[in-house]
Design a protein around this motif. Structure first.
Motif, PDB file in Angstrom:
ATOM      1  N   LEU A   1      -9.004   8.071  -6.769  1.00 21.27           N
ATOM      2  CA  LEU A   1      -8.393   8.274  -8.080  1.00 21.27           C
ATOM      3  C   LEU A   1      -8.925   9.559  -8.675  1.00 21.27           C
ATOM      4  O   LEU A   1     -10.123   9.803  -8.654  1.00 21.27           O
ATOM      5  N   ILE A   2      -8.028  10.364  -9.213  1.00 24.76           N
ATOM      6  CA  ILE A   2      -8.406  11.639  -9.804  1.00 24.76           C
ATOM      7  C   ILE A   2      -7.783  11.722 -11.191  1.00 24.76           C
ATOM      8  O   ILE A   2      -6.572  11.522 -11.339  1.00 24.76           O
ATOM      9  N   VAL A   3      -8.598  11.995 -12.197  1.00 21.07           N
ATOM     10  CA  VAL A   3      -8.103  12.215 -13.552  1.00 21.07           C
ATOM     11  C   VAL A   3      -8.204  13.705 -13.845  1.00 21.07           C
ATOM     12  O   VAL A   3      -9.279  14.289 -13.767  1.00 21.07           O
TER      13      VAL A   3
ATOM     14  N   ILE B   1       0.855  -1.186   0.000  1.00 20.88           N
ATOM     15  CA  ILE B   1       0.000   0.000   0.000  1.00 20.88           C
ATOM     16  C   ILE B   1       0.894   1.239   0.000  1.00 20.88           C
ATOM     17  O   ILE B   1       1.738   1.399   0.875  1.00 20.88           O
ATOM     18  N   GLU B   2       0.711   2.096  -0.997  1.00 17.63           N
ATOM     19  CA  GLU B   2       1.496   3.324  -1.149  1.00 17.63           C
ATOM     20  C   GLU B   2       0.640   4.529  -0.773  1.00 17.63           C
ATOM     21  O   GLU B   2      -0.575   4.500  -0.918  1.00 17.63           O
ATOM     22  N   ALA B   3       1.298   5.609  -0.347  1.00 19.31           N
ATOM     23  CA  ALA B   3       0.564   6.802   0.074  1.00 19.31           C
ATOM     24  C   ALA B   3      -0.062   7.533  -1.116  1.00 19.31           C
ATOM     25  O   ALA B   3      -1.219   7.939  -1.061  1.00 19.31           O
ATOM     26  N   SER B   4       0.690   7.716  -2.197  1.00 17.64           N
ATOM     27  CA  SER B   4       0.172   8.464  -3.344  1.00 17.64           C
ATOM     28  C   SER B   4       1.098   8.284  -4.536  1.00 17.64           C
ATOM     29  O   SER B   4       2.201   7.751  -4.418  1.00 17.64           O
ATOM     30  N   GLY B   5       0.628   8.768  -5.682  1.00 17.10           N
ATOM     31  CA  GLY B   5       1.434   8.723  -6.898  1.00 17.10           C
ATOM     32  C   GLY B   5       0.625   9.218  -8.070  1.00 17.10           C
ATOM     33  O   GLY B   5      -0.547   9.593  -7.935  1.00 17.10           O
ATOM     34  N   SER B   6       1.257   9.212  -9.225  1.00 17.89           N
ATOM     35  CA  SER B   6       0.553   9.640 -10.430  1.00 17.89           C
ATOM     36  C   SER B   6       1.262   9.099 -11.654  1.00 17.89           C
ATOM     37  O   SER B   6       2.420   8.678 -11.596  1.00 17.89           O
ATOM     38  N   VAL B   7       0.544   9.111 -12.768  1.00 20.49           N
ATOM     39  CA  VAL B   7       1.100   8.751 -14.061  1.00 20.49           C
ATOM     40  C   VAL B   7       0.511   9.706 -15.092  1.00 20.49           C
ATOM     41  O   VAL B   7      -0.665  10.053 -15.020  1.00 20.49           O
ATOM     42  N   THR B   8       1.345  10.152 -16.018  1.00 25.86           N
ATOM     43  CA  THR B   8       0.903  11.053 -17.072  1.00 25.86           C
ATOM     44  C   THR B   8       0.901  10.302 -18.394  1.00 25.86           C
ATOM     45  O   THR B   8       1.873   9.620 -18.723  1.00 25.86           O
ATOM     46  N   LEU B   9      -0.190  10.427 -19.118  1.00 27.90           N
ATOM     47  CA  LEU B   9      -0.342   9.748 -20.403  1.00 27.90           C
ATOM     48  C   LEU B   9      -0.162  10.740 -21.541  1.00 27.90           C
ATOM     49  O   LEU B   9      -0.417  11.936 -21.380  1.00 27.90           O
ATOM     50  N   ASN B  10       0.258  10.240 -22.674  1.00 26.12           N
ATOM     51  CA  ASN B  10       0.415  11.056 -23.860  1.00 26.12           C
ATOM     52  C   ASN B  10      -0.883  10.950 -24.660  1.00 26.12           C
ATOM     53  O   ASN B  10      -1.103   9.964 -25.362  1.00 26.12           O
TER      54      ASN B  10
ATOM     55  N   SER C   1      -3.994  10.441 -10.886  1.00 28.17           N
ATOM     56  CA  SER C   1      -3.351  10.516  -9.571  1.00 28.17           C
ATOM     57  C   SER C   1      -4.108   9.617  -8.603  1.00 28.17           C
ATOM     58  O   SER C   1      -5.316   9.466  -8.705  1.00 28.17           O
ATOM     59  N   TRP C   2      -3.387   9.038  -7.681  1.00 28.28           N
ATOM     60  CA  TRP C   2      -4.018   8.236  -6.631  1.00 28.28           C
ATOM     61  C   TRP C   2      -3.483   8.698  -5.288  1.00 28.28           C
ATOM     62  O   TRP C   2      -2.341   9.097  -5.149  1.00 28.28           O
ATOM     63  N   LYS C   3      -4.374   8.675  -4.319  1.00 29.02           N
ATOM     64  CA  LYS C   3      -4.019   9.093  -2.957  1.00 29.02           C
ATOM     65  C   LYS C   3      -4.741   8.170  -1.991  1.00 29.02           C
ATOM     66  O   LYS C   3      -5.926   7.911  -2.143  1.00 29.02           O
ATOM     67  N   LEU C   4      -4.003   7.691  -1.025  1.00 37.18           N
ATOM     68  CA  LEU C   4      -4.576   6.823  -0.002  1.00 37.18           C
ATOM     69  C   LEU C   4      -5.601   7.604   0.798  1.00 37.18           C
ATOM     70  O   LEU C   4      -5.342   8.733   1.222  1.00 37.18           O
ATOM     71  N   ARG C   5      -6.785   7.048   0.961  1.00 34.15           N
ATOM     72  CA  ARG C   5      -7.823   7.719   1.744  1.00 34.15           C
ATOM     73  C   ARG C   5      -7.384   7.803   3.206  1.00 34.15           C
ATOM     74  O   ARG C   5      -6.646   6.959   3.700  1.00 34.15           O
TER      75      ARG C   5
END
Length: 106
Positions: free
Chosen positions: A74-76, A34-43, A82-86
Motif C-alpha cells: 500500500l502506498i499513500v 485477488i486483484e493486481a492493482s488499483g487506487s482510490v483518490t480522496l478529497n 494505491s495498492w499493488k500485488l507483491r
C-alpha cells in the motif's frame, strides 16, 4: 488524563489506537478476488491526513479462503491510496478472498 479511542479484534488484539485526532471513514474497498492493482483518490481538506488498514472478514465457514492482507503493498501519495500485488503473490491473482481496505481521513 489521556483521551482517545482504542479498537480491539475478537482476540483482544489492538487494531486501532487514536489519541490525537478524530477520524472519519471515507470508504471501504472489498476484495472478493485477488486483484493486481488499483487506487482510490480522496478529497482531502487542508491539514487532513489519510489513514488505512486491511481487515479480513472471513468466518468459520470460510475454510478454503485464506487471509490475503499481506499480499499487497500500500502506498499513500498526497490524496491517493494505491495498492499493488507483491511479486511473490502474482500466483494468487484471481483467487477468492475476503479482505477489505478500510480508509479515511483524520
Amino acid at each position: 488524563m489521556p483521551a482517545g479511542i482504542q479498537v480491539f479484534d475478537k482476540k483482544g488484539t489492538e487494531i486501532i489506537s487514536i489519541t490525537d485526532r478524530l477520524t472519519r471513514i471515507v470508504g471501504v474497498k472489498r476484495f472478493d478476488t485477488i486483484e493486481a492493482s488499483g487506487s482510490v483518490t480522496l478529497n482531502l481538506a487542508k491539514g487532513q491526513h489519510i489513514w488505512h488498514f486491511f481487515n479480513a472478514y472471513t468466518d468459520d465457514n470460510d475454510v478454503n479462503i485464506m487471509n490475503f492482507t499481506n499480499l499487497y503493498d500500500l502506498i499513500v501519495t498526497d490524496d491517493t491510496i494505491s495498492w499493488k500485488l507483491r511479486s511473490f503473490a502474482e500466483q494468487y491473482k484471481g483467487w477468492p478472498c475476503k479482505i477489505a481496505l478500510i480508509y479515511g481521513v483524520m
